[in-house]
Enzyme design. Structure first.
Site, PDB file in Angstrom:
ATOM      1  N   CYS A   2       0.831  -1.197   0.000  1.00  0.00           N
ATOM      2  CA  CYS A   2       0.000   0.000   0.000  1.00  0.00           C
ATOM      3  C   CYS A   2       0.876   1.263   0.000  1.00  0.00           C
ATOM      4  O   CYS A   2       1.840   1.356   0.740  1.00  0.00           O
ATOM      5  CB  CYS A   2      -0.959   0.089   1.182  1.00  0.00           C
ATOM      6  SG  CYS A   2      -2.074  -1.307   1.303  1.00  0.00           S
ATOM      7  N   ARG A  35       4.034   0.053  -4.699  1.00  0.00           N
ATOM      8  CA  ARG A  35       3.811  -0.572  -3.394  1.00  0.00           C
ATOM      9  C   ARG A  35       2.530  -1.398  -3.333  1.00  0.00           C
ATOM     10  O   ARG A  35       2.326  -2.160  -2.399  1.00  0.00           O
ATOM     11  CB  ARG A  35       3.750   0.512  -2.306  1.00  0.00           C
ATOM     12  CG  ARG A  35       5.008   1.322  -2.191  1.00  0.00           C
ATOM     13  CD  ARG A  35       4.852   2.360  -1.109  1.00  0.00           C
ATOM     14  NE  ARG A  35       4.792   1.730   0.186  1.00  0.00           N
ATOM     15  CZ  ARG A  35       5.832   1.534   0.986  1.00  0.00           C
ATOM     16  NH1 ARG A  35       7.022   1.932   0.598  1.00  0.00           N
ATOM     17  NH2 ARG A  35       5.699   0.957   2.149  1.00  0.00           N
ATOM     18  N   TRP A  83      -2.654  -2.870  -1.733  1.00  0.00           N
ATOM     19  CA  TRP A  83      -2.315  -4.281  -1.905  1.00  0.00           C
ATOM     20  C   TRP A  83      -3.216  -5.008  -0.926  1.00  0.00           C
ATOM     21  O   TRP A  83      -3.064  -4.869   0.294  1.00  0.00           O
ATOM     22  CB  TRP A  83      -0.849  -4.527  -1.600  1.00  0.00           C
ATOM     23  CG  TRP A  83      -0.412  -5.932  -1.883  1.00  0.00           C
ATOM     24  CD1 TRP A  83      -0.004  -6.429  -3.087  1.00  0.00           C
ATOM     25  CD2 TRP A  83      -0.330  -7.015  -0.945  1.00  0.00           C
ATOM     26  NE1 TRP A  83       0.315  -7.762  -2.963  1.00  0.00           N
ATOM     27  CE2 TRP A  83       0.125  -8.155  -1.662  1.00  0.00           C
ATOM     28  CE3 TRP A  83      -0.592  -7.164   0.404  1.00  0.00           C
ATOM     29  CZ2 TRP A  83       0.323  -9.396  -1.067  1.00  0.00           C
ATOM     30  CZ3 TRP A  83      -0.406  -8.410   1.005  1.00  0.00           C
ATOM     31  CH2 TRP A  83       0.052  -9.498   0.262  1.00  0.00           C
ATOM     32  N   ASN A 109      -2.382   1.438   5.757  1.00  0.00           N
ATOM     33  CA  ASN A 109      -1.459   0.403   5.286  1.00  0.00           C
ATOM     34  C   ASN A 109      -1.161  -0.490   6.479  1.00  0.00           C
ATOM     35  O   ASN A 109      -0.840   0.012   7.551  1.00  0.00           O
ATOM     36  CB  ASN A 109      -0.158   1.067   4.782  1.00  0.00           C
ATOM     37  CG  ASN A 109       0.918   0.057   4.466  1.00  0.00           C
ATOM     38  OD1 ASN A 109       0.625  -1.082   4.133  1.00  0.00           O
ATOM     39  ND2 ASN A 109       2.165   0.477   4.574  1.00  0.00           N
ATOM     40  N   GLY A 110      -1.274  -1.806   6.288  1.00  0.00           N
ATOM     41  CA  GLY A 110      -0.963  -2.720   7.385  1.00  0.00           C
ATOM     42  C   GLY A 110      -2.126  -3.650   7.671  1.00  0.00           C
ATOM     43  O   GLY A 110      -3.032  -3.808   6.841  1.00  0.00           O
ATOM     44  N   GLU A 499      17.819 -17.099  -8.101  1.00  0.00           N
ATOM     45  CA  GLU A 499      17.384 -15.737  -8.429  1.00  0.00           C
ATOM     46  C   GLU A 499      16.847 -15.691  -9.867  1.00  0.00           C
ATOM     47  O   GLU A 499      15.842 -15.033 -10.146  1.00  0.00           O
ATOM     48  CB  GLU A 499      18.555 -14.751  -8.231  1.00  0.00           C
ATOM     49  CG  GLU A 499      18.332 -13.328  -8.700  1.00  0.00           C
ATOM     50  CD  GLU A 499      17.170 -12.598  -8.016  1.00  0.00           C
ATOM     51  OE1 GLU A 499      16.573 -13.142  -7.074  1.00  0.00           O
ATOM     52  OE2 GLU A 499      16.847 -11.490  -8.471  1.00  0.00           O
ATOM     53  N   LYS A 503      13.001 -14.552 -10.801  1.00  0.00           N
ATOM     54  CA  LYS A 503      12.659 -13.487 -11.754  1.00  0.00           C
ATOM     55  C   LYS A 503      11.616 -13.992 -12.746  1.00  0.00           C
ATOM     56  O   LYS A 503      10.664 -13.297 -13.075  1.00  0.00           O
ATOM     57  CB  LYS A 503      13.892 -12.992 -12.525  1.00  0.00           C
ATOM     58  CG  LYS A 503      14.893 -12.194 -11.744  1.00  0.00           C
ATOM     59  CD  LYS A 503      14.445 -10.790 -11.355  1.00  0.00           C
ATOM     60  CE  LYS A 503      13.739 -10.744 -10.045  1.00  0.00           C
ATOM     61  NZ  LYS A 503      14.433 -10.604  -8.842  1.00  0.00           N
ATOM     62  N   GLU A 506       8.088 -14.523 -11.004  1.00  0.00           N
ATOM     63  CA  GLU A 506       7.320 -13.328 -10.648  1.00  0.00           C
ATOM     64  C   GLU A 506       6.941 -12.488 -11.860  1.00  0.00           C
ATOM     65  O   GLU A 506       5.927 -11.796 -11.841  1.00  0.00           O
ATOM     66  CB  GLU A 506       7.994 -12.493  -9.549  1.00  0.00           C
ATOM     67  CG  GLU A 506       9.345 -11.950  -9.831  1.00  0.00           C
ATOM     68  CD  GLU A 506       9.958 -11.223  -8.622  1.00  0.00           C
ATOM     69  OE1 GLU A 506       9.244 -10.800  -7.709  1.00  0.00           O
ATOM     70  OE2 GLU A 506      11.188 -11.073  -8.603  1.00  0.00           O
ATOM     71  N   HIS A 522      19.496 -36.303  -7.165  1.00  0.00           N
ATOM     72  CA  HIS A 522      18.825 -36.810  -5.965  1.00  0.00           C
ATOM     73  C   HIS A 522      17.302 -36.669  -6.065  1.00  0.00           C
ATOM     74  O   HIS A 522      16.609 -36.792  -5.066  1.00  0.00           O
ATOM     75  CB  HIS A 522      19.357 -36.091  -4.724  1.00  0.00           C
ATOM     76  CG  HIS A 522      20.824 -36.323  -4.509  1.00  0.00           C
ATOM     77  ND1 HIS A 522      21.335 -37.521  -4.043  1.00  0.00           N
ATOM     78  CD2 HIS A 522      21.903 -35.533  -4.761  1.00  0.00           C
ATOM     79  CE1 HIS A 522      22.663 -37.440  -3.983  1.00  0.00           C
ATOM     80  NE2 HIS A 522      23.025 -36.249  -4.418  1.00  0.00           N
ATOM     81  N   LYS A 625       5.889  -4.109  -3.849  1.00  0.00           N
ATOM     82  CA  LYS A 625       7.323  -3.885  -3.681  1.00  0.00           C
ATOM     83  C   LYS A 625       7.774  -4.058  -2.232  1.00  0.00           C
ATOM     84  O   LYS A 625       8.775  -4.718  -1.971  1.00  0.00           O
ATOM     85  CB  LYS A 625       7.661  -2.482  -4.184  1.00  0.00           C
ATOM     86  CG  LYS A 625       9.134  -2.157  -4.178  1.00  0.00           C
ATOM     87  CD  LYS A 625       9.860  -2.896  -5.278  1.00  0.00           C
ATOM     88  CE  LYS A 625      11.339  -2.592  -5.296  1.00  0.00           C
ATOM     89  NZ  LYS A 625      12.073  -3.641  -6.039  1.00  0.00           N
TER      90      LYS A 625
HETATM   91  O1  M6R Z   1      12.738  -4.917   0.406  1.00  0.00           O
HETATM   92  P1  M6R Z   1      13.327  -6.276   0.637  1.00  0.00           P
HETATM   93  O2  M6R Z   1      14.656  -6.439   0.008  1.00  0.00           O
HETATM   94  O3  M6R Z   1      13.345  -6.649   2.091  1.00  0.00           O
HETATM   95  O4  M6R Z   1      12.338  -7.278  -0.086  1.00  0.00           O
HETATM   96  C1  M6R Z   1      12.525  -8.653  -0.006  1.00  0.00           C
HETATM   97  C2  M6R Z   1      11.684  -9.374  -1.007  1.00  0.00           C
HETATM   98  O5  M6R Z   1      10.329  -9.123  -0.782  1.00  0.00           O
HETATM   99  C3  M6R Z   1      12.038  -8.978  -2.443  1.00  0.00           C
HETATM  100  O6  M6R Z   1      13.377  -9.206  -2.723  1.00  0.00           O
HETATM  101  C4  M6R Z   1      11.170  -9.780  -3.438  1.00  0.00           C
HETATM  102  O7  M6R Z   1      11.508 -11.123  -3.389  1.00  0.00           O
HETATM  103  C5  M6R Z   1      11.304  -9.221  -4.847  1.00  0.00           C
HETATM  104  N1  M6R Z   1      10.013  -9.143  -5.455  1.00  0.00           N
HETATM  105  C6  M6R Z   1      12.163 -10.052  -5.721  1.00  0.00           C
HETATM  106  O8  M6R Z   1      12.241  -9.584  -7.014  1.00  0.00           O
END
Ligand code: M6R
Length: 630
Positions: A2, A35, A83, A109-110, A499, A503, A506, A522, A625
């Protein structure tokens, strides 16, 4: 999660004074939309009444609604991008929520954990609810206190007093912003475990989830502490705790330019941020060592004696930041000989971890607001550990609550999928590792100087990859129909593989999985069938020869079962060509630094594939985010 904006301006003709609240709030929401983008809403106070509009979907839907049903000009307003937590992303559940007969508007927010019991109590008083949200309960509570407890009397503390009393009853995490028709030139806000900053203008003041909410208007910001209430008018900012005792915030200057939070000619923020990476690494290295290669991490205000006695490091992070931590583990253990664990923040405190005053907690967070990581850091502090935060967001909660902070200087990262923050986090964690090695005498100064020199060459090498991105982009586009992609790596290549898979998940919403290449046999090798695309991150054939040979064997194992192999290898590694349908070369670099290069083609691949599918790479579905709920 949010985005929140608040604004109060002045109409007396002063410089910068008297913007239309709607324009300021919409601009803030545009910048904060990363956000959360399930719905958006805005409320302004004009002519003694509250007017509000809200719409499910992205901010553009709200803007269309505002074109059809404009809001009046005003000097006071609040806005929200959501969100969803309680209740789906509908018009009804969107914020603001109104109470006190439509005279009060509130955004949030929260998560309010005791919303159910408060709702029952308010229903008992005859209050009815239109949405499924916890926010509407907070709005109703605030309205009830203002009207029934304080008699709707602004001389009795008004909205500020009502907010203090409401917050005393709320449990959970929240940032709340409220306006009331009776006080047309005031916005009142509260924060507990959720971000909120004040922007100081000339004849106008601002509130935002982060500084991007008002960066177009001012660079002067004030950090708020935990459990604080702030009341802004055009000329004043007053802070108290939840019980009305005066409190102070900490003023600071925002050191980035609004232009760095724009796309800069790229089609998406993500693409721009991938291209920002040489600079992100360069800026993170800048000013952290002297000409003799001696690290001077002045900002790391932890007693060197304490750092010398650290006998365990625990890295706490989530998502991409946790993968940065996993990469760093290899380097820190190698350079400092300190046992280093990497733990997902949300798992950490539930397993009774062994933490004491000789444990160094290194949290890694781009936003500095990730609730899981914040809670884990707090827990570790309670156990007596020293806490260092690696963070990209100045003044955010995690660095503020840590003993020390090492900022990454990647600049604002807007795209939800993290890219430049990842490279900057690895760089900063390496600086920390080298600093510990320097302090504890694990490495000669000359060795540290050499590693720093190699790190200094990374920006140019990343640039080289970016200058030659056409081939990997083309592959990404051509694979838009892929149903599943696997990623393999060993040693530091393993977190890189994870990683790469994250990517793709997501951004492109397809099955993707990163494995340690040695683990394949395994079990996961059963996934391989004819045509299955498999990316393999191959270590340098120089140095640790055995590792290279092992990964080449792993490539052969999957090829033998029909996999289509795509290899990221070091320039000059001709041997891999025989086993790969596609090879992408990255410049030569020491093994431990290779993740800073090998990740980049994987980011470009995911971006190209998702773009070819027509997806919004900046705002992927279901994500936000900053994850400010547990
Ligand atoms: O703000 P942060 O680095 O603490 O966020 C951690 C994760 O939420 C963040 O890296 C998330 O996995 C991203 N969407 C990855 O691209």
């Amino acid at each position: 999660m949010c985005g929140i904006v608040g604004y109060v301006g002045h109409s007396d003709g002063r410089v910068n004074a008297g913007h239309n609240a709607l324009d300021v709030v919409l601009e803030g929401l545009r910048r904060l939309e990363y956000r959360g983008y399930d719905s958006a809403g805005i409320a302004v106070v004009a002519d003694g009444t509250i007017s509000s509009r809200k719409k499910s979907g992205k901010l553009s839907n709200l803007i269309t609604e505002l074109d059809t049903r404009p809001l009046p000009e005003s000097l006071t307003g609040i806005g929200h991008t959501r969100w969803a937590t309680h209740g789906g992303p509908t018009d009804q559940n969107a914020h603001p929520h109104l109470s006190d007969g439509g005279k009060l508007a509130l955004i949030h927010n929260g998560i309010i954990e005791n919303f159910a019991e408060l709702k029952l109590e308010l229903q008992g008083k005859g209050v009815t609810f239109e949405s499924e949200t916890d926010t509407e309960v907070a709005a109703a509570l605030l309205g009830d206190i203002y009207r029934n407890q304080l008699g709707g009397d602004v001389t009795n503390g008004g909205l500020t007093r009502a907010m203090q009393l409401a917050c005393q009853r709320l449990e959970g995490a929240f940032t709340l912003l409220a306006v009331h028709a009776d006080q047309p030139d005031v916005v009142v806000a509260a924060r507990r475990n959720s971000p909120l900053v004040v922007g100081l203008g000339d004849g106008e003041n601002f509130l935002g989830s982060d500084v991007s909410g008002f960066i177009d208007y001012t660079r002067r910001a004030v950090e708020l502490g935990q459990d604080q209430i702030v009341t802004i008018t055009a000329d004043s900012v007053e802070i108290t705790d939840f019980y009305g005792a005066p409190a102070e915030g900490k003023e600071y200057k925002v050191d980035w330019d609004p232009a760095s939070a724009e796309k800069g000619g790229f089609p998406s923020f993500m693409e721009k941020e991938i291209h920002d990476q040489p600079d992100a690494v360069r800026q993170t290295l800048l000013g952290r060592s002297d000409i003799h290669g001696k690290l001077t991490l002045d900002e790391l205000r932890v007693d060197p004696e304490l750092l010398k006695h650290v006998n365990k490091i625990i890295v706490l992070a989530c998502g991409t930041s946790a993968y940065a931590g996993q990469v760093a583990k290899y380097a820190i253990e190698h350079w400092c000989r300190i046992p280093t664990e990497v733990e997902l923040s949300h798992e950490f405190r539930y397993r009774d971890p062994i933490v004491d005053e000789n444990t160094l907690i290194v949290s890694i967070s781009q936003s500095g607001e990730t609730m899981d990581t914040l809670m884990a850091v707090r827990y570790a502090k309670e156990q007596g550990a020293k806490t260092v935060s690696i963070c990209n967001t100045n003044g955010s909660t995690i660095p503020r609550e840590s003993d020390a902070v090492l900022y990454t200087h990647a600049g604002p990262e807007i795209a939800v999928a993290s890219t430049k923050a990842f490279l900057a986090q690895i760089t900063a964690a390496y600086l920390l590792g080298l600093y510990l090695a320097q302090l504890r005498g694990n490495k000669f100064q000359g060795e540290i100087k050499d590693i720093l020199a190699d790190l200094g060459k990374i920006p140019a090498k990343v640039q080289h990859i970016l200058d030659n991105e056409a081939q990997i982009k083309e592959l990404g586009r051509s694979m838009a129909d892929a149903k599943s992609v696997l990623f393999l790596g060993r040693h530091v290549g393993f977190p890189v593989a994870m990683e790469g898979a994250l990517k793709l998940k997501e951004l492109a919403y397809i099955h993707a999985e990163g494995f340690a290449a040695g683990e394949l046999k395994h079990g996961p090798i059963a996934l391989i069938e004819e045509g299955q695309p498999v990316f393999v991150v191959v270590p340098s054939p120089r140095g640790r020869d055995s590792l290279h040979a092992k990964v080449v064997s792993n490539i052969q194992e999957v090829r033998a079962r029909g996999a289509r192999t795509i290899v990221i290898a070091e320039e000059g590694d001709e041997a891999v060509k025989a086993y790969a349908e596609h090879v992408f070369y990255i410049p030569e670099t020491p093994t431990l630094l290779a993740p800073l290069l090998a990740t980049v083609p994987l980011q470009i691949f995911a971006l190209a594939l998702a773009s070819a599918k027509g997806y919004d790479v900046d705002q992927p579905r279901n994500l936000a985010k900053s994850v400010t709920v547990e």
